[in-house]
Design an enzyme around this catalytic site. Structure first.
Site, PDB file in Angstrom:
ATOM      1  N   VAL A   1     -15.505   1.019   1.273  1.00 28.80           N
ATOM      2  CA  VAL A   1     -15.425   1.412   2.688  1.00 28.80           C
ATOM      3  C   VAL A   1     -16.070   2.770   2.972  1.00 28.80           C
ATOM      4  O   VAL A   1     -16.245   3.137   4.132  1.00 28.80           O
ATOM      5  CB  VAL A   1     -13.970   1.400   3.224  1.00 28.80           C
ATOM      6  CG1 VAL A   1     -13.391   0.004   3.222  1.00 28.80           C
ATOM      7  CG2 VAL A   1     -13.082   2.385   2.466  1.00 28.80           C
TER       8      VAL A   1
ATOM      9  N   TYR B   1      -5.042  14.323   1.415  1.00 32.02           N
ATOM     10  CA  TYR B   1      -4.533  13.041   1.923  1.00 32.02           C
ATOM     11  C   TYR B   1      -3.899  13.217   3.306  1.00 32.02           C
ATOM     12  O   TYR B   1      -4.202  12.477   4.246  1.00 32.02           O
ATOM     13  CB  TYR B   1      -3.508  12.491   0.925  1.00 32.02           C
ATOM     14  CG  TYR B   1      -2.920  11.150   1.281  1.00 32.02           C
ATOM     15  CD1 TYR B   1      -3.643   9.980   1.094  1.00 32.02           C
ATOM     16  CD2 TYR B   1      -1.618  11.036   1.775  1.00 32.02           C
ATOM     17  CE1 TYR B   1      -3.092   8.736   1.393  1.00 32.02           C
ATOM     18  CE2 TYR B   1      -1.056   9.805   2.072  1.00 32.02           C
ATOM     19  CZ  TYR B   1      -1.799   8.664   1.878  1.00 32.02           C
ATOM     20  OH  TYR B   1      -1.245   7.427   2.174  1.00 32.02           O
TER      21      TYR B   1
ATOM     22  N   THR C   1       4.391  -0.281  -3.336  1.00 36.26           N
ATOM     23  CA  THR C   1       3.082  -0.875  -3.658  1.00 36.26           C
ATOM     24  C   THR C   1       2.592  -0.219  -4.953  1.00 36.26           C
ATOM     25  O   THR C   1       3.154   0.793  -5.395  1.00 36.26           O
ATOM     26  CB  THR C   1       2.033  -0.593  -2.548  1.00 36.26           C
ATOM     27  OG1 THR C   1       1.692   0.791  -2.601  1.00 36.26           O
ATOM     28  CG2 THR C   1       2.522  -0.967  -1.163  1.00 36.26           C
TER      29      THR C   1
HETATM   30  N1  LIG Z   1       2.415   2.739  -0.139  1.00 35.97           N
HETATM   31  C1  LIG Z   1       2.835   3.719   0.661  1.00 35.97           C
HETATM   32  O1  LIG Z   1       3.931   4.261   0.503  1.00 35.97           O
HETATM   33  C2  LIG Z   1       1.963   4.168   1.803  1.00 35.97           C
HETATM   34  C3  LIG Z   1       2.517   5.055   2.720  1.00 35.97           C
HETATM   35  C4  LIG Z   1       1.752   5.496   3.782  1.00 35.97           C
HETATM   36  C5  LIG Z   1       0.454   5.052   3.926  1.00 35.97           C
HETATM   37  N2  LIG Z   1      -0.069   4.180   3.012  1.00 35.97           N
HETATM   38  C6  LIG Z   1      -1.447   3.761   3.211  1.00 35.97           C
HETATM   39  O2  LIG Z   1      -1.495   2.357   3.267  1.00 35.97           O
HETATM   40  C7  LIG Z   1      -2.765   1.922   2.801  1.00 35.97           C
HETATM   41  C8  LIG Z   1      -2.583   0.859   1.738  1.00 35.97           C
HETATM   42  O3  LIG Z   1      -1.876   1.424   0.664  1.00 35.97           O
HETATM   43  P1  LIG Z   1      -1.095   0.554  -0.408  1.00 35.97           P
HETATM   44  O4  LIG Z   1       0.140   1.284  -0.698  1.00 35.97           O
HETATM   45  O5  LIG Z   1      -1.039  -0.849   0.026  1.00 35.97           O
HETATM   46  O6  LIG Z   1      -2.058   0.760  -1.667  1.00 35.97           O
HETATM   47  P2  LIG Z   1      -2.634  -0.234  -2.773  1.00 35.97           P
HETATM   48  O7  LIG Z   1      -3.151   0.647  -3.845  1.00 35.97           O
HETATM   49  O8  LIG Z   1      -1.639  -1.285  -3.114  1.00 35.97           O
HETATM   50  O9  LIG Z   1      -3.855  -0.954  -2.027  1.00 35.97           O
HETATM   51  C9  LIG Z   1      -5.001  -0.248  -1.642  1.00 35.97           C
HETATM   52  C10 LIG Z   1      -6.203  -1.162  -1.753  1.00 35.97           C
HETATM   53  O10 LIG Z   1      -7.361  -0.437  -1.306  1.00 35.97           O
HETATM   54  C11 LIG Z   1      -8.438  -0.753  -2.177  1.00 35.97           C
HETATM   55  N3  LIG Z   1      -9.449   0.303  -2.156  1.00 35.97           N
HETATM   56  C12 LIG Z   1      -9.384   1.531  -2.726  1.00 35.97           C
HETATM   57  N4  LIG Z   1     -10.519   2.210  -2.527  1.00 35.97           N
HETATM   58  C13 LIG Z   1     -11.342   1.401  -1.807  1.00 35.97           C
HETATM   59  C14 LIG Z   1     -12.646   1.525  -1.281  1.00 35.97           C
HETATM   60  N5  LIG Z   1     -13.363   2.653  -1.467  1.00 35.97           N
HETATM   61  N6  LIG Z   1     -13.163   0.492  -0.586  1.00 35.97           N
HETATM   62  C15 LIG Z   1     -12.449  -0.647  -0.406  1.00 35.97           C
HETATM   63  N7  LIG Z   1     -11.212  -0.827  -0.874  1.00 35.97           N
HETATM   64  C16 LIG Z   1     -10.656   0.187  -1.575  1.00 35.97           C
HETATM   65  C17 LIG Z   1      -7.786  -0.896  -3.537  1.00 35.97           C
HETATM   66  O11 LIG Z   1      -8.618  -1.623  -4.446  1.00 35.97           O
HETATM   67  C18 LIG Z   1      -6.490  -1.623  -3.197  1.00 35.97           C
HETATM   68  O12 LIG Z   1      -6.647  -3.024  -3.254  1.00 35.97           O
HETATM   69  C19 LIG Z   1      -3.504   3.170   2.311  1.00 35.97           C
HETATM   70  O13 LIG Z   1      -4.369   3.619   3.324  1.00 35.97           O
HETATM   71  C20 LIG Z   1      -2.382   4.152   2.090  1.00 35.97           C
HETATM   72  O14 LIG Z   1      -2.822   5.480   2.209  1.00 35.97           O
HETATM   73  C21 LIG Z   1       0.657   3.732   1.948  1.00 35.97           C
END
Ligand SMILES: NC(=O)c1ccc[n+]([C@@H]2O[C@H](COP(=O)([O-])OP(=O)(O)OC[C@H]3O[C@@H](n4cnc5c(N)ncnc54)[C@H](O)[C@@H]3O)[C@@H](O)[C@H]2O)c1
Length: 256
Positions: free
Chosen positions: A61, A152, A187
């Site tokens: 991305v 972040y 996650t």
């Molecule tokens: N898990 C939490 O507690 C939490 C809290 C707040 C926000 N978020 C946000 O939610 C979103 C998803 O997080 P998650 O917890 O599901 O994480 P995750 O690690 O389970 O999933 C993230 C996905 O993004 C993909 N990814 C990473 N870099 C990439 C790139 N350059 N291009 C395309 N894909 C890429 C990874 O391969 C993975 O499949 C993120 O933006 C994260 O910052 C998560």
């Protein structure tokens, strides 16, 4: 759940965690889904499993050419684009005084530029084809700083503001853009923290619901934001955090 037959959605970061849960919800509602991620193995597994309803695209991305190709591939395969969920994200943490420029750039490029490039090309198509709805995944860290998370948290605050700017510019094209701000979600991203008991306890002290959310508990609100029930919701931030954001005050309940 709204019937999404004949609707087409893109989900970035859809091979894991919150993105994966959104993909499952979309498929369950009958939508056609283009999943964009770096995880080639998981992508091809998902494509085989949902043959015809799901296409995958190995996409970074942070690369504009990849995002352009993703939108083109989606439209070619499914004939349009109605919804987009910009979920891909990760971080390289570090204290401000120690963080390398490289780690800062990795985090901000992925979490903020990645969402900008995605919104840009998704909206470019949508605006010429009747409109659409976009959901960006920010974080509670858009509002609350965390130790060693300057890059972040700053990027996620940027995602929230980018969402508002996009709503402002794109409303005239019948495109709604909203953000979800998740708290702690179980996650692979957070597993390394929550499996350490003392760290998990520190989180639970702060979260009034005393548990992390599930990816599906983020997917539900995301689906609401694209639904007809949210037809007048635009430029909003939906905090989904088990009341974490309101827990800043000391817990005086034990003294009463
Ligand atoms: N898990 C939490 O507690 C939490 C809290 C707040 C926000 N978020 C946000 O939610 C979103 C998803 O997080 P998650 O917890 O599901 O994480 P995750 O690690 O389970 O999933 C993230 C996905 O993004 C993909 N990814 C990473 N870099 C990439 C790139 N350059 N291009 C395309 N894909 C890429 C990874 O391969 C993975 O499949 C993120 O933006 C994260 O910052 C998560």
């Amino acid at each position: 759940m709204e019937n999404l037959a004949n609707k087409v959605a893109i989900v970035t970061g859809g091979a894991s965690g919150i993105g994966y849960a959104i993909v499952q919800r979309l498929l369950g509602a009958g939508a056609k889904v283009a999943v964009a991620d770096l995880n080639e193995e998981k992508l091809s597994e998902m494509e085989k499993l949902h043959n015809g309803a799901l296409i995958s695209s190995v996409t970074n991305v942070t690369k504009e050419a990849d995002i352009k190709a993703l939108v083109a591939k989606t439209v070619e395969a499914f004939g349009g684009l109605d919804y987009a969920f910009n979920v891909a994200g990760a971080s390289k943490p570090g204290a401000i005084v120690d963080q390398s420029e490289e780690d800062w750039d990795f985090t901000v490029d992925l979490c903020l530029k990645g969402v900008f490039l995605s919104v840009k090309h998704e909206a470019k198509y949508m605006k010429d084809h009747g409109g659409g709805s976009i959901v960006n995944i920010a974080s509670l860290n858009a509002h609350v700083p965390m130790f060693y998370g300057a890059a972040y948290s700053s990027a996620k605050a940027g995602v929230e503001m980018l969402t508002k700017n996009a709503a402002l510019e794109l409303a005239q094209h019948n495109i709604r853009v909203n953000a979800i701000l998740p708290g702690l979600v179980m996650t692979p991203l957070t597993q390394g923290l929550t499996e350490v008991e003392a760290i998990n306890d520190a989180y639970m002290d702060r979260i009034p619901m005393r548990r992390a959310g599930t990816p599906d508990e983020m997917a539900g609100p995301a689906m609401f934001l694209i639904s007809g029930d949210a037809s007048y919701v635009n430029g909003s931030s939906l905090i989904v955090d088990g009341a974490w954001a309101v827990s800043g005050y000391p817990d005086l309940s034990k003294f009463m």
